[in-house]
Design an enzyme around this catalytic site. Structure first.
Site, PDB file in Angstrom:
ATOM      1  N   GLY A 201      40.261  30.877  38.188  1.00  0.00           N
ATOM      2  CA  GLY A 201      40.706  32.010  38.999  1.00  0.00           C
ATOM      3  C   GLY A 201      40.873  33.259  38.178  1.00  0.00           C
ATOM      4  CG  ASN A 202      40.420  36.803  39.661  1.00  0.00           C
ATOM      5  OD1 ASN A 202      41.252  37.460  40.280  1.00  0.00           O
ATOM      6  ND2 ASN A 202      39.326  36.311  40.231  1.00  0.00           N
ATOM      7  NE  ARG A 203      47.238  38.596  34.601  1.00  0.00           N
ATOM      8  CZ  ARG A 203      47.740  39.270  33.576  1.00  0.00           C
ATOM      9  NH1 ARG A 203      47.188  39.162  32.398  1.00  0.00           N
ATOM     10  NH2 ARG A 203      48.785  40.046  33.740  1.00  0.00           N
TER      11      ARG A 203
END
Ligand code: CTP
Length: 405
Positions: A201-203
């Site tokens: 995922g990412n932020r």
């Protein structure tokens, strides 16, 4: 913005406390003017605490400042919530026997009222005639809703919910320059499953995309918001009758939802952070150290969604991409953004610096928008809503050049 909230004597006054909180939270200066009757339901200390301003009902307080006209003159918007049948009747004949009455007569600001009363009183020809008169004078009538009333009976007469009043009242001050325009926006960050419990995922929090959706809806657009893994509290910012939220998880799902929404949209904005790669296959069972299958993850590249959307766009559709960059040198960042815009074939590319104070997970953002020929056609710094405003202005500017919207 200077907003006066008039409160009249109905039980729904307790909901107006929340309305005042929402207005304060959104950065407005709020003066509450209750009627004497309203204070039987919610008292002065509550209004002073939530509005952070002194509260009085009387025209005889603070006479030196000519408060009874000053408040009306300074107001940029007046909301009367709840508006009882009695207050509606008083407004119709222009009675000015208290501070709210004089303020309403002294103002040239837009006035919105949210009626709240029993169905019989709402339906009475006297009330209906008064409402008609006020409407003809340009007063905005918000509601009432049809629902359960205090006595346990139900029907039209229930005051709108604070969030609905907030949206509707502020929309009165917002130019409806996107009215009727269909837009598709992606927001959040994709999650590419590794196994049932893990993902890549990412932020991205989704805040910028949600702000773009909320701003578009406030300006009258019909919005489809494709939301990838956005927390409930952030997504609450997109609660609006003109926003249709579709939740998605992984990039492939987001791509499908966006292609579907884009087919009928005049503007497409890809604000989501999309994973460039996904695991070649997602394991059906949790991967374990015991089996030694956690030491490598084979990846396959995801399609570039925005490139595909831009390449197959219907005539006149405007496509906007985002780029979060960590290059701190502004020129280098701009150059990279120009190359990215060309590579993706989009009309506008909003580039932001993703560092500790900006971008991901932060309430504030700072963007530059790159347009035709690589020119910086807009820039904005501030809350994500302010940035959203500047991006929509840039989209409208471009559409005027192309005469599309
Ligand atoms: N994007 C997309 N599909 C992908 C990856 C990105 O549609 N598979 C979109 C994003 O939504 C965003 C824009 O492309 O609007 C820029 O994403 P970014 O990750 O910065 O672009 P990349 O081409 O992946 O470039 P980089 O190598 O700098 O990450």
């Amino acid at each position: 913005m200077n907003i006066v909230v008039g409160v009249t004597g109905g039980i729904a006054a307790y909901k107006t406390v929340q309305l005042v909180r929402l207005l304060i939270k959104a950065g407005h200066e709020v003066t509450v003017i209750p009627t004497e009757d309203a204070l039987r339901f919610v008292g002065t200390p509550t209004w002073e605490a939530v509005s952070r301003n002194t509260v009085t009902t009387s025209v005889h307080d603070d006479v030196a400042k000519v408060r009874h006209v000053a408040l009306g003159q300074a107001a940029e918007l007046i909301i009367v919530a709840p508006a009882t049948a009695n207050t509606i009747a008083k407004m119709t004949v222009g009675l000015a026997d208290d501070l709210l009455g004089t303020t309403l007569l002294a103002t040239t600001a837009p006035v919105a009222i949210t009626p709240a009363m029993h169905t019989e009183m709402w339906r009475h020809p006297a009330t209906q005639a008064n409402i008609q008169t006020l409407r003809e004078r340009g007063v905005h009538i918000l509601g009432p809703a049809d629902g359960e009333l205090t006595g346990g009976d139900s029907g039209p007469g229930r005051m709108l919910e604070p969030e609905e009043i907030f949206d509707a009242a502020l929309a009165l001050l917002t130019p409806q320059d996107l009215a009727g325009t269909r837009v598709a926006i992606s927001a959040g960050g994709t999650r590419e499953p590794i196994d049932p419990v893990r993902f890549l995922g990412n932020r991205s929090s989704g805040r910028q995309g949600v702000a773009l959706a909320a701003e578009a809806a406030a300006r009258g657009a019909q919005v489809t918001l494709v939301a990838a893994n956005i927390s409930a509290d952030v997504l609450a910012g997109a609660r609006h009758p003109l926003i249709d939220v579709r939740t998605v998880g992984a990039a492939a799902e987001l791509g499908e939802a966006m292609r579907d929404a884009a087919a009928s949209a005049a503007v497409v904005i890809m604000a989501a952070a999309v994973a460039d790669y996904r695991p070649t296959s997602a394991a059906e069972q949790k991967l374990t150290k015991e089996e030694g299958v956690l030491d490598r993850i084979d990846l396959v590249e995801n399609d570039d969604i925005v490139t595909g959307l831009a390449a197959s766009r219907p005539n006149g559709q405007i496509v906007v991409a985002f780029a979060a960059e960590t290059l701190t040198d502004a020129d280098a960042r701009r150059e990279r953004a120009r190359r990215k815009r060309d590579r993706k074939g989009v009309d506008l590319l909003a580039v932001n610096l993703a560092d500790a104070a900006h971008g991901f997970e932060n309430p504030d953002n700072a963007v530059e928008v790159i347009g035709d020929g690589g020119a910086v056609v807009a820039s904005a710094e501030g809350s994500k809503r302010e940035v959203a405003r500047a991006i929509w202005d840039a989209v409208l500017n471009l559409s005027q050049q192309h005469s599309t919207l």
